[in-house]
Design a protein around this motif. Structure first.
Motif, PDB file in Angstrom:
ATOM      1  N   ARG A   1     -51.147 -26.555  13.743  1.00 24.11           N
ATOM      2  CA  ARG A   1     -49.689 -26.614  12.966  1.00 24.11           C
ATOM      3  C   ARG A   1     -48.817 -25.897  13.118  1.00 24.11           C
ATOM      4  O   ARG A   1     -47.834 -25.939  12.337  1.00 24.11           O
ATOM      5  N   MET A   2     -48.834 -24.985  14.220  1.00 28.46           N
ATOM      6  CA  MET A   2     -47.932 -23.964  14.581  1.00 28.46           C
ATOM      7  C   MET A   2     -46.610 -24.794  14.927  1.00 28.46           C
ATOM      8  O   MET A   2     -45.455 -23.894  14.879  1.00 28.46           O
ATOM      9  N   GLU A   3     -46.293 -25.651  15.274  1.00 31.70           N
ATOM     10  CA  GLU A   3     -45.043 -26.568  15.659  1.00 31.70           C
ATOM     11  C   GLU A   3     -44.334 -26.367  14.088  1.00 31.70           C
ATOM     12  O   GLU A   3     -43.007 -26.588  14.369  1.00 31.70           O
ATOM     13  N   ILE A   4     -45.046 -26.504  13.357  1.00 33.40           N
ATOM     14  CA  ILE A   4     -44.618 -26.751  11.993  1.00 33.40           C
ATOM     15  C   ILE A   4     -44.150 -25.410  11.183  1.00 33.40           C
ATOM     16  O   ILE A   4     -43.370 -25.145  10.671  1.00 33.40           O
ATOM     17  N   SER A   5     -45.436 -24.988  10.939  1.00 30.87           N
ATOM     18  CA  SER A   5     -45.556 -23.711  10.001  1.00 30.87           C
ATOM     19  C   SER A   5     -45.104 -22.455  10.568  1.00 30.87           C
ATOM     20  O   SER A   5     -44.503 -21.425   9.924  1.00 30.87           O
ATOM     21  N   ARG A   6     -45.345 -22.180  11.856  1.00 30.64           N
ATOM     22  CA  ARG A   6     -44.767 -21.092  12.663  1.00 30.64           C
ATOM     23  C   ARG A   6     -45.826 -19.773  12.506  1.00 30.64           C
ATOM     24  O   ARG A   6     -45.596 -18.683  12.849  1.00 30.64           O
ATOM     25  N   ARG A   7     -46.645 -20.075  11.673  1.00 30.79           N
ATOM     26  CA  ARG A   7     -47.545 -18.843  11.330  1.00 30.79           C
ATOM     27  C   ARG A   7     -48.944 -19.396  11.102  1.00 30.79           C
ATOM     28  O   ARG A   7     -49.436 -20.288  10.436  1.00 30.79           O
ATOM     29  N   LEU A   8     -50.078 -18.940  11.920  1.00 28.96           N
ATOM     30  CA  LEU A   8     -51.423 -19.385  12.062  1.00 28.96           C
ATOM     31  C   LEU A   8     -52.005 -19.209  10.743  1.00 28.96           C
ATOM     32  O   LEU A   8     -52.018 -17.825   9.977  1.00 28.96           O
ATOM     33  N   PRO A   9     -52.692 -20.210   9.917  1.00 32.62           N
ATOM     34  CA  PRO A   9     -53.392 -19.891   8.672  1.00 32.62           C
ATOM     35  C   PRO A   9     -54.298 -19.023   8.630  1.00 32.62           C
ATOM     36  O   PRO A   9     -54.977 -18.715   9.895  1.00 32.62           O
ATOM     37  N   GLU A  10     -54.575 -18.265   7.635  1.00 28.28           N
ATOM     38  CA  GLU A  10     -55.656 -17.318   7.765  1.00 28.28           C
ATOM     39  C   GLU A  10     -57.040 -18.017   8.258  1.00 28.28           C
ATOM     40  O   GLU A  10     -57.808 -17.293   8.493  1.00 28.28           O
ATOM     41  N   SER A  11     -57.257 -19.191   7.491  1.00 27.89           N
ATOM     42  CA  SER A  11     -58.500 -19.805   7.774  1.00 27.89           C
ATOM     43  C   SER A  11     -58.684 -20.139   9.335  1.00 27.89           C
ATOM     44  O   SER A  11     -59.980 -20.826   9.544  1.00 27.89           O
ATOM     45  N   VAL A  12     -57.784 -20.263  10.119  1.00 27.12           N
ATOM     46  CA  VAL A  12     -57.909 -20.471  11.435  1.00 27.12           C
ATOM     47  C   VAL A  12     -58.486 -19.267  12.175  1.00 27.12           C
ATOM     48  O   VAL A  12     -57.644 -18.420  12.348  1.00 27.12           O
TER      49      VAL A  12
END
Length: 163
Positions: free
Chosen positions: A59-70
């Motif tokens: 989802r980095m095209e939307i969020s611009r930050r990798l979730p901690e869970s990934v």
């Protein structure tokens, strides 16, 4: 290496390109003639390389930050006891996006000054166009590989026929 057109590299037919270090790497490795990218811009592609996930998954095209869970590949390797190192002048690869997660050492311009200058001092030689220090970088990287704490997967492959 990011955002380089294949038709501007000598290994893909540009007779005017001056990329001897890349030529040596290609000669000792694999050159893909048909490859595609997961996205049209740097951040989602970098996230795919760092995680093994598609842009739809990370989802980095939307969020611009990798979730901690990934988890990143670097965090998985570090968790398995491998030594990890990363460096980038690209702000998409730094702490703002969390793509630096899992590295023992990760150098960015904001953290350590320009990476190019750090490498220039470390290698005591020029960096820039053409080979411009690439051979020294490969030599120092091989030395780092050989001295990195275990586990490490064997010896690095030779580049250009030299161990």
């Amino acid at each position: 290496l990011d955002s380089v057109r294949a038709d501007r590299l000598s290994c893909y037919g540009d007779a005017q390109a001056d990329t001897p270090a890349l030529e040596a790497l290609v000669a000792a490795g694999v050159r893909f003639s048909h490859a595609t990218s997961e996205s049209t811009w740097t951040l989602p592609v970098a996230a795919t390389l760092a995680t093994g996930l598609t842009p739809r998954e990370h989802r980095m095209e939307i969020s611009r930050r990798l979730p901690e869970s990934v988890p990143t590949l670097a965090s998985l390797l570090r968790g398995a006891g491998y030594a990890t190192f990363g460096a980038s002048n690209n702000p998409f690869m730094g702490p703002g996006t969390r793509l630096d997660a899992g590295y023992d050492t990760f150098l960015t311009p904001r953290r350590q000054g320009p990476v190019k200058e750090l490498l220039r001092r470390k290698l005591r030689g020029p960096l820039g166009f053409g080979d411009g220090g690439g051979a020294a970088l490969v030599r120092d990287f091989r030395q780092w590989v050989r001295s990195a704490p275990a586990p490490w997967i064997g010896r690095p492959p030779s580049v250009g026929g030299k161990p």
